[in-house]
Write a protein that holds these residues in place. Structure first.
Motif, mmCIF file in Angstrom:
data_model
loop_
_atom_site.group_PDB
_atom_site.id
_atom_site.type_symbol
_atom_site.label_atom_id
_atom_site.label_comp_id
_atom_site.label_asym_id
_atom_site.label_seq_id
_atom_site.Cartn_x
_atom_site.Cartn_y
_atom_site.Cartn_z
ATOM 1 N N ASN A 248 0.816 -1.225 0.000
ATOM 2 C CA ASN A 248 0.000 0.000 0.000
ATOM 3 C C ASN A 248 0.844 1.267 0.000
ATOM 4 O OD1 ASN A 248 -2.360 -1.576 0.089
ATOM 5 N ND2 ASN A 248 -2.292 -1.669 2.327
ATOM 6 N N GLY A 249 1.893 1.247 -0.789
ATOM 7 C CA GLY A 249 2.741 2.422 -0.895
ATOM 8 C C GLY A 249 3.952 2.414 0.014
ATOM 9 N N GLY A 250 4.018 1.432 0.906
ATOM 10 C CA GLY A 250 5.182 1.291 1.774
ATOM 11 C C GLY A 250 5.002 1.921 3.135
ATOM 12 N N HIS A 251 5.445 1.212 4.170
ATOM 13 C CA HIS A 251 5.414 1.723 5.538
ATOM 14 C C HIS A 251 6.316 0.861 6.413
ATOM 15 C CE1 HIS A 251 1.953 -1.113 5.113
ATOM 16 N NE2 HIS A 251 2.409 -1.576 6.264
ATOM 17 N N ASP A 252 6.544 1.332 7.629
ATOM 18 C CA ASP A 252 7.343 0.564 8.581
ATOM 19 C C ASP A 252 6.586 -0.684 9.011
ATOM 20 O OD1 ASP A 252 8.830 2.845 8.410
ATOM 21 O OD2 ASP A 252 8.826 3.290 10.551
ATOM 22 N N LEU A 253 7.331 -1.712 9.365
ATOM 23 C CA LEU A 253 6.776 -2.860 10.082
ATOM 24 C C LEU A 253 7.353 -2.799 11.493
ATOM 25 C CD1 LEU A 253 6.915 -5.807 7.504
ATOM 26 C CD2 LEU A 253 4.913 -4.538 8.269
ATOM 27 N N ASP A 254 6.538 -2.350 12.421
ATOM 28 C CA ASP A 254 6.961 -2.189 13.810
ATOM 29 C C ASP A 254 6.320 -3.294 14.644
ATOM 30 O OD1 ASP A 254 7.601 -1.453 16.378
ATOM 31 O OD2 ASP A 254 6.995 0.643 16.156
ATOM 32 N N LEU A 255 7.113 -4.277 15.038
ATOM 33 C CA LEU A 255 6.562 -5.403 15.788
ATOM 34 C C LEU A 255 5.981 -4.951 17.120
ATOM 35 C CD1 LEU A 255 9.228 -8.198 15.130
ATOM 36 C CD2 LEU A 255 7.293 -7.471 13.715
ATOM 37 N N ARG A 256 6.526 -3.901 17.685
ATOM 38 C CA ARG A 256 5.966 -3.381 18.935
ATOM 39 C C ARG A 256 4.536 -2.867 18.711
ATOM 40 N NH1 ARG A 256 10.307 -2.531 22.674
ATOM 41 N NH2 ARG A 256 12.352 -2.385 21.669
ATOM 42 N N LEU A 257 4.309 -2.229 17.577
ATOM 43 C CA LEU A 257 2.966 -1.746 17.273
ATOM 44 C C LEU A 257 2.011 -2.922 17.067
ATOM 45 C CD1 LEU A 257 1.084 0.625 16.746
ATOM 46 C CD2 LEU A 257 1.823 0.597 14.344
ATOM 47 N N PHE A 258 2.515 -3.980 16.407
ATOM 48 C CA PHE A 258 1.696 -5.196 16.281
ATOM 49 C C PHE A 258 1.279 -5.691 17.661
ATOM 50 C CE2 PHE A 258 3.771 -6.524 12.011
ATOM 51 C CZ PHE A 258 2.767 -5.892 11.298
ATOM 52 N N ALA A 259 2.245 -5.732 18.580
ATOM 53 C CA ALA A 259 1.950 -6.224 19.929
ATOM 54 C C ALA A 259 0.917 -5.339 20.618
ATOM 55 C CB ALA A 259 3.234 -6.292 20.756
ATOM 56 N N LYS A 260 1.053 -4.041 20.471
ATOM 57 C CA LYS A 260 0.110 -3.106 21.083
ATOM 58 C C LYS A 260 -1.311 -3.326 20.556
ATOM 59 C CE LYS A 260 -0.581 1.863 21.831
ATOM 60 N NZ LYS A 260 -0.052 3.219 21.527
ATOM 61 N N GLU A 261 -1.391 -3.790 19.305
ATOM 62 C CA GLU A 261 -2.696 -3.976 18.672
ATOM 63 C C GLU A 261 -3.203 -5.411 18.762
ATOM 64 O OE1 GLU A 261 -2.208 -2.407 14.746
ATOM 65 O OE2 GLU A 261 -2.285 -0.328 15.427
ATOM 66 N N GLY A 262 -2.478 -6.266 19.511
ATOM 67 C CA GLY A 262 -3.028 -7.581 19.800
ATOM 68 C C GLY A 262 -2.247 -8.787 19.341
ATOM 69 N N VAL A 263 -1.150 -8.611 18.613
ATOM 70 C CA VAL A 263 -0.317 -9.744 18.209
ATOM 71 C C VAL A 263 0.505 -10.200 19.417
ATOM 72 C CG1 VAL A 263 1.608 -10.485 16.750
ATOM 73 C CG2 VAL A 263 -0.196 -9.038 15.795
ATOM 74 N N GLY A 264 0.556 -11.489 19.656
ATOM 75 C CA GLY A 264 1.360 -12.019 20.743
ATOM 76 C C GLY A 264 2.805 -12.168 20.315
ATOM 77 N N LEU A 265 3.717 -11.502 21.007
ATOM 78 C CA LEU A 265 5.143 -11.600 20.686
ATOM 79 C C LEU A 265 5.852 -12.486 21.696
ATOM 80 C CD1 LEU A 265 6.258 -7.987 19.650
ATOM 81 C CD2 LEU A 265 5.240 -9.804 18.245
ATOM 82 N N HIS A 266 6.748 -13.328 21.181
ATOM 83 C CA HIS A 266 7.520 -14.262 22.010
ATOM 84 C C HIS A 266 8.968 -14.220 21.538
ATOM 85 C CE1 HIS A 266 3.581 -15.935 23.196
ATOM 86 N NE2 HIS A 266 3.285 -15.800 21.905
ATOM 87 N N GLY A 267 9.870 -14.739 22.317
ATOM 88 C CA GLY A 267 11.267 -14.821 21.931
ATOM 89 C C GLY A 267 11.481 -15.890 20.865
ATOM 90 N N THR A 268 12.733 -16.120 20.551
ATOM 91 C CA THR A 268 13.089 -17.145 19.568
ATOM 92 C C THR A 268 12.526 -18.499 19.995
ATOM 93 O OG1 THR A 268 15.143 -15.970 19.101
ATOM 94 C CG2 THR A 268 15.010 -18.263 18.373
ATOM 95 N N LEU A 269 11.906 -19.199 19.071
ATOM 96 C CA LEU A 269 11.356 -20.514 19.385
ATOM 97 C C LEU A 269 12.494 -21.512 19.577
ATOM 98 C CD1 LEU A 269 8.839 -22.333 19.653
ATOM 99 C CD2 LEU A 269 9.019 -22.761 17.186
ATOM 100 N N GLU A 270 12.494 -22.178 20.729
ATOM 101 C CA GLU A 270 13.514 -23.197 20.993
ATOM 102 C C GLU A 270 13.025 -24.582 20.602
ATOM 103 O OE1 GLU A 270 14.498 -22.589 25.156
ATOM 104 O OE2 GLU A 270 16.208 -21.332 24.567
ATOM 105 N N THR A 271 11.781 -24.907 20.939
ATOM 106 C CA THR A 271 11.221 -26.207 20.572
ATOM 107 C C THR A 271 9.713 -26.176 20.821
ATOM 108 O OG1 THR A 271 11.456 -28.608 20.849
ATOM 109 C CG2 THR A 271 11.461 -27.279 22.851
ATOM 110 N N ILE A 272 9.044 -27.151 20.261
ATOM 111 C CA ILE A 272 7.633 -27.411 20.583
ATOM 112 C C ILE A 272 7.563 -28.862 21.039
ATOM 113 C CG2 ILE A 272 5.273 -27.568 19.717
ATOM 114 C CD1 ILE A 272 5.947 -25.385 17.711
#
Length: 415
Positions: A248-272
């Protein structure tokens, strides 16, 4: 040479933008050659990108030889079909000797000199071979993935197309590089609940002080920096690309903003294990490092603006909009409603079909500007083959012209 063996001066393996760029120069120099492509010239763009995929670099950087971008939006970002049309237009512009659906299954040294190449069931002899098959053959999926409950749908980024292909429910995206970050946004815009495992990928702002950051860096000759002069030297090839988007013309991808808007952020995946995801305690570090890289790029632009006396609007420093709480709780996938896992952790090259001594102990090819120690054997189109643009539309033409000069023994100017 055996009775049924065909001979040709140059064989190019791979019919993507790198192999086709090589072919363009050889056609211009009237060097007989053939290009073998296992699928089609546009297959990676058509078959291995999601529906809303677009370039993250502006259109003006699309500079395939003799075929620069000529559209009406040089500072925009081509979407998937436009990219396919651009590549197809390049093919049509010079009609290369391209054999699609013809996989190369073996390359060995020829007892009479040169190389024996088996392609599509035929055996060929060539004095020169250019490997332009790319570095993204084998999708990386961890071994423990096979032990995850099959009720949880798993897909690699190359097979992701859109949110509708995934079952209803939340999605765990593993990997925060360019593909992972863009796919998170794609899912988020479709109102899917998303969890993201954040790795060490850096980020960059789309625009800064009135211009696209790419425009600033181009003026600063960043894209002319060779790997020999890069602070990391060969280590530059192992660095993850910065995440940003042209959507859509280009913009930042700010993971912190994703988190503020409801995306769950976690550290590096070690295993499942037993459908419970365990993470490294590095979320804060990874977010801070990504922001620090972005800030450093901005500082370099600030210094350039000051040094050159350029008039440009000022911009306030970035202020984080969200901070992790410091917890590192494992995630129960089923309790979180996760029905899909999207693996966005990259690819490995596959060179098992090449029996030529051009690899190091880690089975990585060794070259300088694509030229190996094996006479007449070259690589093209790999990240940082020579410069940042080597694996992209912006720099592959320069690399192809250089290799054409090695093959012809004369100077081949860049188109």
């Amino acid at each position: 040479m055996t009775q049924n063996e065909k001979s040709i001066p140059v064989i190019i393996v791979g019919g993507g933008q790198a192999g086709l760029s090589m072919s363009w120069y050889l056609c211009r120099e009237k060097v007989e050659h053939i290009v073998f492509e296992a699928k089609t010239a546009c297959h990676s763009w058509d078959d291995e990108r999601w529906d809303n995929f677009c370039l993250v670099t502006p259109n003006w950087q699309c500079e395939l030889p003799g075929h620069p971008y000529k559209g009406k939006d040089p500072h925009g970002f081509m979407v998937k079909q436009e990219i396919i049309d651009y590549v197809k237009g390049f093919v049509a512009s010079f009609n290369p000797p391209l054999r699609e659906h013809t996989a190369v299954t073996s390359i060995t040294r020829h007892e009479g000199g040169g190389y024996r190449v088996v392609a599509g069931g035929e055996t060929w002899h060539a004095k020169h071979v250019v490997i332009a098959s790319g570095a993204y053959q084998d999708a990386v999926i961890p071994g423990y993935a096979s032990a995850i409950d099959p009720a949880i749908h798993q897909v690699h980024s190359q097979d992701y197309r859109n949110a509708a292909q995934l079952p209803e429910g939340a999605v765990l995206v593993v990997g925060s590089g360019q593909s992972g970050a863009q796919i998170v946004e794609d899912l988020f815009l479709e109102k899917r609940k998303v969890h993201l495992c954040v790795g060490s990928a850096p980020r960059v702002s789309r625009f800064y002080r009135g211009r696209d950051v790419v425009d600033w860096l181009a003026d600063m000759h960043f894209y002319d920096l060779t790997v020999d002069n890069h602070p990391l030297r060969d280590g530059a090839r192992d660095k993850t690309n910065h995440y940003v988007t042209g959507r859509n013309g280009g913009h930042d991808l700010d993971l912190r903003l994703f988190a503020k808007e409801g995306v769950g952020l976690h550290g590096t995946l070690e295993t499942i294990r037993d459908e419970v995801a365990h993470f490294a305690p590095d979320l804060t570090e990874n977010l801070d490092d990504a922001d620090r890289t972005n800030a450093d790029i901005k500082k370099s632009i600030d210094a350039y603006i000051a040094r050159e006396g350029i008039t440009a609007p000022t911009e306030a420093p970035y202020v984080p909009v969200w901070e992790p709480d410091g917890s590192n709780t494992p995630l129960d996938l089923k309790a979180a409603g996760i029905t899909s896992i999207l693996w966005c952790i990259g690819f490995r090259p596959d060179y098992r079909w090449i029996d030529v001594p051009v690899f190091n102990g880690a089975n990585k090819p060794v070259w300088h500007r694509g030229v190996t120690d094996a006479p007449g054997f070259y690589f093209l189109g790999l990240p940082w083959l020579h410069t940042w643009g080597s694996g992209r539309f912006s720099g592959v033409s320069r690399d192809a012209a250089w290799l054409a000069s090695q093959i012809t023994g004369k100077d081949v100017p860049v188109a």
